[in-house]
Design a protein around this motif. Structure first.
Motif, PDB file in Angstrom:
ATOM      1  N   ARG A  29       0.629  -1.024   0.239  1.00 34.16           N
ATOM      2  CA  ARG A  29       0.708  -0.217  -0.258  1.00 34.16           C
ATOM      3  C   ARG A  29       0.915   1.388  -0.158  1.00 34.16           C
ATOM      4  NH1 ARG A  29      -4.761   1.594  -1.981  1.00 34.16           N
ATOM      5  NH2 ARG A  29      -5.780  -0.428  -1.269  1.00 34.16           N
ATOM      6  N   ALA A  30       1.619   1.310   0.909  1.00 34.76           N
ATOM      7  CA  ALA A  30       2.694   2.271   1.257  1.00 34.76           C
ATOM      8  C   ALA A  30       3.056   2.585  -0.820  1.00 34.76           C
ATOM      9  CB  ALA A  30       3.584   2.272   2.027  1.00 34.76           C
ATOM     10  N   GLN A  33       0.394   3.656  -3.859  1.00 33.98           N
ATOM     11  CA  GLN A  33      -1.158   4.825  -2.707  1.00 33.98           C
ATOM     12  C   GLN A  33      -1.128   5.558  -3.843  1.00 33.98           C
ATOM     13  OE1 GLN A  33      -3.277   4.658  -0.903  1.00 33.98           O
ATOM     14  NE2 GLN A  33      -3.920   6.913  -0.389  1.00 33.98           N
ATOM     15  N   ASP A  36      -3.519   4.669  -6.658  1.00 32.86           N
ATOM     16  CA  ASP A  36      -4.601   4.960  -6.156  1.00 32.86           C
ATOM     17  C   ASP A  36      -5.043   6.439  -6.161  1.00 32.86           C
ATOM     18  OD1 ASP A  36      -6.669   2.644  -5.201  1.00 32.86           O
ATOM     19  OD2 ASP A  36      -5.886   4.215  -3.310  1.00 32.86           O
ATOM     20  N   LYS A  76       1.667  15.099  -0.108  1.00 33.53           N
ATOM     21  CA  LYS A  76       1.444  14.888   0.416  1.00 33.53           C
ATOM     22  C   LYS A  76      -0.015  14.270  -0.146  1.00 33.53           C
ATOM     23  CE  LYS A  76       3.388  16.366   4.920  1.00 33.53           C
ATOM     24  NZ  LYS A  76       2.862  17.001   5.809  1.00 33.53           N
ATOM     25  N   TRP A  79      -0.885  10.872  -1.262  1.00 34.51           N
ATOM     26  CA  TRP A  79      -1.036   9.790  -0.135  1.00 34.51           C
ATOM     27  C   TRP A  79      -2.238   9.989   0.568  1.00 34.51           C
ATOM     28  CZ3 TRP A  79       3.545  10.221  -2.196  1.00 34.51           C
ATOM     29  CH2 TRP A  79       4.860   9.296  -2.418  1.00 34.51           C
ATOM     30  N   LYS A  80      -3.021  10.907   0.227  1.00 37.52           N
ATOM     31  CA  LYS A  80      -4.374  11.788   0.689  1.00 37.52           C
ATOM     32  C   LYS A  80      -4.465   9.851   1.293  1.00 37.52           C
ATOM     33  CE  LYS A  80      -5.558  15.593  -0.484  1.00 37.52           C
ATOM     34  NZ  LYS A  80      -6.293  16.419  -1.047  1.00 37.52           N
ATOM     35  N   HIS A  82      -4.326   7.942   3.675  1.00 35.14           N
ATOM     36  CA  HIS A  82      -3.369   6.662   3.442  1.00 35.14           C
ATOM     37  C   HIS A  82      -3.664   5.959   4.707  1.00 35.14           C
ATOM     38  CE1 HIS A  82       0.376   4.043   2.678  1.00 35.14           C
ATOM     39  NE2 HIS A  82       0.680   4.326   3.893  1.00 35.14           N
ATOM     40  N   ALA A  85      -6.519   3.654   4.152  1.00 41.91           N
ATOM     41  CA  ALA A  85      -5.662   3.058   3.437  1.00 41.91           C
ATOM     42  C   ALA A  85      -5.409   1.510   3.322  1.00 41.91           C
ATOM     43  CB  ALA A  85      -5.364   3.672   2.343  1.00 41.91           C
ATOM     44  N   GLN A  86      -4.227   1.553   4.632  1.00 36.52           N
ATOM     45  CA  GLN A  86      -3.257   0.946   5.493  1.00 36.52           C
ATOM     46  C   GLN A  86      -4.359  -0.137   5.882  1.00 36.52           C
ATOM     47  OE1 GLN A  86      -0.778   0.043   5.069  1.00 36.52           O
ATOM     48  NE2 GLN A  86       0.561   1.789   4.319  1.00 36.52           N
ATOM     49  N   SER A  89      -5.309  -2.321   3.658  1.00 41.38           N
ATOM     50  CA  SER A  89      -4.303  -3.507   3.519  1.00 41.38           C
ATOM     51  C   SER A  89      -3.966  -4.940   4.384  1.00 41.38           C
ATOM     52  CB  SER A  89      -3.557  -2.481   3.044  1.00 41.38           C
ATOM     53  OG  SER A  89      -3.313  -1.655   2.669  1.00 41.38           O
ATOM     54  N   ARG A 145     -11.093   6.779   3.199  1.00 38.98           N
ATOM     55  CA  ARG A 145      -9.858   6.392   2.300  1.00 38.98           C
ATOM     56  C   ARG A 145     -10.568   7.391   1.395  1.00 38.98           C
ATOM     57  NH1 ARG A 145      -7.650   2.802  -1.342  1.00 38.98           N
ATOM     58  NH2 ARG A 145     -10.277   1.037  -1.735  1.00 38.98           N
TER      59      ARG A 145
END
Length: 321
Positions: A29-30, A33, A36, A76, A79-80, A82, A85-86, A89, A145
């Motif tokens: 995911r990192a 992202q 995405d 940044k 990675w909105k 994120h 989203a983690q 994941s 997310r």
């Protein structure tokens, strides 16, 4: 099941499979992202993505959209969403364990020839059941997310917890499950197809003349098979269910219109069929595939990295135990 090295990971415990799945989800995911974020922005844009269209939208391509987001919102912004989203994941990574549990239950009750000769069918069934459970338990994070990614500047939500409390206060509990129907319809076959495709392609790889001729597989051979099969699995599965993902995203931002006004025309969809019909009627059939390019890039990369990180994490745990 999947393993970095079948000989060394076949006795891995369910806990080790769970940890490997979670670790894989976080790292994948990192890395993925930003794709995405771009995909979701494309999916929510009513105007055409073509730069030559007379009424073209804010975003017209992956490179242009990346530059536009960087210029208007900063690094940044890629990675909105994120943090939620983690959470997604971790939950989806843990479906590795659920799939293994279903696999252990299903195989003994179906014909032995099916379990052995048609293993992709077995993995498809187990993956679908695991995917449905994962969707139901993680869906609120998916909605949050999407909304965090969908908003521009100034932000309506400052973060995940602010979004959750605001949604509950203004829209009620139901807002956390908007778009659940297409999500369940999509995710069950998506996970199942991903596992089915992965095992199909990895079997083809292992049975190829070049690989089968090797007396002992090198780590490079194993890694190439894993990454290639994972990428093809992600590409195939995502393509088949993509329209449902677009519909899900559009339903998730219902009631969030004020944060979308700066991006172009805002359309409110009341349900799955109305969203499907309106999208095709106003944007054409290809409107159902907006954001497909970054989605395919992401799906292939995610699938490849997910299986690679998963197998690495599992192998590391087994060798250290």
């Amino acid at each position: 099941m999947i393993g970095y090295d079948p000989a060394s990971t076949k006795n891995a415990t369910k806990t080790q499979h769970t940890v490997a799945g979670a670790v894989s989800g976080v790292f994948t995911r990192a890395v993925c992202q930003p794709l995405d974020v771009i995909k979701i922005r494309f999916q929510l844009q009513w105007e055409p993505l073509s730069r030559n269209a007379p009424n073209r939208g804010l975003y017209t391509g992956v490179v242009q959209a990346t530059g536009k987001i960087l210029k208007d919102e900063g690094v940044k912004a890629l990675w909105k969403g994120h943090v939620p989203a983690q959470y997604l994941s971790v939950v989806y990574g843990s479906t590795q364990l659920l799939t293994r549990m279903w696999h252990d239950f299903v195989v003994p009750v179906i014909p032995v020839t099916w379990a052995n000769e048609y293993s992709p069918v077995t993995h498809f069934t187990c993956g679908s059941m695991a995917g449905a459970v994962a969707t139901l338990t993680s869906f609120p994070f998916d909605v949050i997310r999407t909304r965090l990614v969908a908003q521009g500047e100034p932000k309506l939500y400052s973060g995940m917890f602010h979004a959750a409390t605001s949604m509950y206060a203004k829209e009620g509990v139901g807002s956390f499950f908007r778009g659940l129907t297409p999500a369940v319809i999509q995710t069950a076959p998506l996970i199942g197809l991903q596992f089915g495709f992965y095992n199909f392609f990895i079997d083809l790889w292992n049975k190829s003349s070049w690989v089968s001729s090797q007396k002992e597989k090198s780590q490079l051979t194993i890694a190439a098979g894993t990454l290639g099969s994972g990428a093809l699995a992600g590409l195939g599965s995502k393509t088949l269910v993509y329209p449902l993902d677009l519909i899900k995203k559009r339903l998730q931002v219902r009631g969030f219109e004020e944060a979308r006004e700066q991006f172009g025309k805002v359309v409110v969809y009341k349900g799955v069929w109305q969203c499907l019909h309106t999208t095709v009627q106003e944007e054409g059939f290809l409107g159902l595939f907006k954001g497909y390019t970054p989605s395919v890039l992401k799906a292939s990369l995610v699938s490849a990295l997910h299986f690679a990180f998963y197998e690495w994490a599992l192998y590391a745990q087994v060798t250290m135990s």
